[in-house]
Enzyme design. Structure first.
Site, PDB file in Angstrom:
ATOM      1  N   ASN A   1      -9.954 -22.155 -14.133  1.00 14.83           N
ATOM      2  CA  ASN A   1     -11.000 -21.517 -14.922  1.00 14.83           C
ATOM      3  C   ASN A   1     -12.147 -22.509 -15.054  1.00 14.83           C
ATOM      4  OD1 ASN A   1     -12.612 -20.309 -16.838  1.00 14.83           O
ATOM      5  ND2 ASN A   1     -11.183 -20.589 -18.535  1.00 14.83           N
TER       6      ASN A   1
ATOM      7  N   LYS B   1     -15.031 -22.055 -16.327  1.00 21.94           N
ATOM      8  CA  LYS B   1     -15.894 -21.861 -17.510  1.00 21.94           C
ATOM      9  C   LYS B   1     -17.370 -21.883 -17.073  1.00 21.94           C
ATOM     10  CE  LYS B   1     -12.177 -23.667 -20.242  1.00 21.94           C
ATOM     11  NZ  LYS B   1     -11.718 -24.226 -21.493  1.00 21.94           N
TER      12      LYS B   1
ATOM     13  N   HIS C   1     -10.098 -14.625 -22.950  1.00 20.72           N
ATOM     14  CA  HIS C   1      -9.961 -16.074 -23.129  1.00 20.72           C
ATOM     15  C   HIS C   1     -10.287 -16.417 -24.589  1.00 20.72           C
ATOM     16  CE1 HIS C   1     -10.804 -20.348 -22.886  1.00 20.72           C
ATOM     17  NE2 HIS C   1     -10.002 -20.341 -21.835  1.00 20.72           N
TER      18      HIS C   1
ATOM     19  N   GLU D   1     -12.036 -18.619 -25.846  1.00 17.79           N
ATOM     20  CA  GLU D   1     -13.463 -18.889 -26.091  1.00 17.79           C
ATOM     21  C   GLU D   1     -14.224 -17.584 -26.276  1.00 17.79           C
ATOM     22  OE1 GLU D   1     -13.985 -21.539 -22.778  1.00 17.79           O
ATOM     23  OE2 GLU D   1     -12.788 -23.029 -23.826  1.00 17.79           O
TER      24      GLU D   1
ATOM     25  N   GLU E   1      -2.153 -19.519 -24.054  1.00 17.71           N
ATOM     26  CA  GLU E   1      -3.040 -20.668 -24.230  1.00 17.71           C
ATOM     27  C   GLU E   1      -3.181 -20.972 -25.719  1.00 17.71           C
ATOM     28  OE1 GLU E   1      -5.707 -21.276 -20.571  1.00 17.71           O
ATOM     29  OE2 GLU E   1      -6.774 -19.989 -21.957  1.00 17.71           O
TER      30      GLU E   1
ATOM     31  N   GLY F   1      -8.771 -27.880 -23.922  1.00 20.03           N
ATOM     32  CA  GLY F   1      -9.847 -28.866 -23.855  1.00 20.03           C
ATOM     33  C   GLY F   1      -9.657 -30.046 -24.787  1.00 20.03           C
TER      34      GLY F   1
ATOM     35  N   SER G   1      -4.934 -27.904 -21.531  1.00 19.91           N
ATOM     36  CA  SER G   1      -4.824 -29.316 -21.136  1.00 19.91           C
ATOM     37  C   SER G   1      -3.750 -29.566 -20.076  1.00 19.91           C
ATOM     38  CB  SER G   1      -4.601 -30.213 -22.359  1.00 19.91           C
ATOM     39  OG  SER G   1      -5.715 -30.124 -23.231  1.00 19.91           O
TER      40      SER G   1
END
Ligand code: PGA
Length: 240
Positions: free
Chosen positions: A6, A8, A92, A94, A164, A170, A200
């Protein structure tokens, strides 16, 4: 084993094309793993062109549920398929945290994408506060149930979930392999689809995570941006 990178909001069109060309040149090292890259929308066309004829798939990072309409800033499944994109990440964290994606809109997107012929990686996961409050199981149940209600049995072969934990994304903090295994088992008991781990994942922890019984692959953020580390994680997938 499925390993998805991914990217991003990194790698514009020319950088993506250059990365994909170097990945293509090392395709033989990826044997034994299904590999996917997820570039930003504007880099999809170049990535598909460079990876044409390889076994490496290109997915988008999101997709709208409608085929077309007055949805400024959105992109539909037919538009992605026209480019040669074969799947999309949906929900996701985010998107959930920064762009107000909810269980309901996530479910609509998953449903629309599957009906539109795309493969889907649908993300779920608890925040640190939720884990500390002992709510991990109820959060995962709620998120996965919302998806389960819209998934047609006939489309299940194109669906993967990604666990996740938000606190691991991150941050350099991964879930312990046992924590991942426990969450994956729970998720699969609600919706029987492959479950990737994300948060991670790095070359030095990939093998241990991927060797858990219910871990069927990885969704890799930061470590997918650099070719050697991404290939190393793909290779860990092949031997896990
Ligand atoms: P990370 O991101 O590997 O950089 O933690 C994972 C993701 O957000 O999918």
């Amino acid at each position: 084993m499925l390993i998805a990178g991914n990217w991003k909001m990194y790698k514009g069109a020319s950088e993506a094309a250059e990365f994909c060309a170097r990945l293509r040149d090392r395709e033989s090292e990826l044997e034994g793993t299904d590999v996917v890259v997820c570039p930003p929308y504007t880099s999809l066309h170049h990535s598909v062109a460079v990876l044409a004829g390889t076994s490496i798939a290109v997915f988008a990072q999101n997709v709208h549920w409608a085929t077309e309409g007055p949805y400024t800033g959105e992109v539909s499944a037919p538009m992605l398929r026209e480019l040669g994109v074969t799947g999309a990440i949906v929900a996701h964290s985010e998107r959930r945290q920064l762009f107000a994606e909810t269980d309901e809109t996530s479910a609509l997107r998953v449903e629309g994408a599957l009906e539109g012929g795309l493969s889907v990686i649908a993300c779920v996961g608890e925040t640190e506060d939720e884990r500390e409050a002992g709510e991990t199981e109820s959060v995962l149940r709620r998120q996965v149930e919302a998806l389960r209600t819209v998934v047609d049995e006939d489309h299940l072969d194109r669906l993967a979930l990604a666990y996740e934990p938000v606190w691991a994304i991150g941050t350099g903090r991964t879930a312990a392999p046992e924590q991942a295994e426990e969450a994956h088992e729970l998720i699969k008991s609600i919706l029987d689809a492959p479950v990737l781990y994300g948060g991670s994942v790095k070359p030095d922890n990939a093998s241990e995570l991927l060797s858990q019984r219910n871990v069927d692959g990885a969704l890799v953020g930061g470590a997918s941006l650099e070719l050697d580390s991404f290939i190393e994680i793909c290779r860990a997938g092949a031997t896990a």
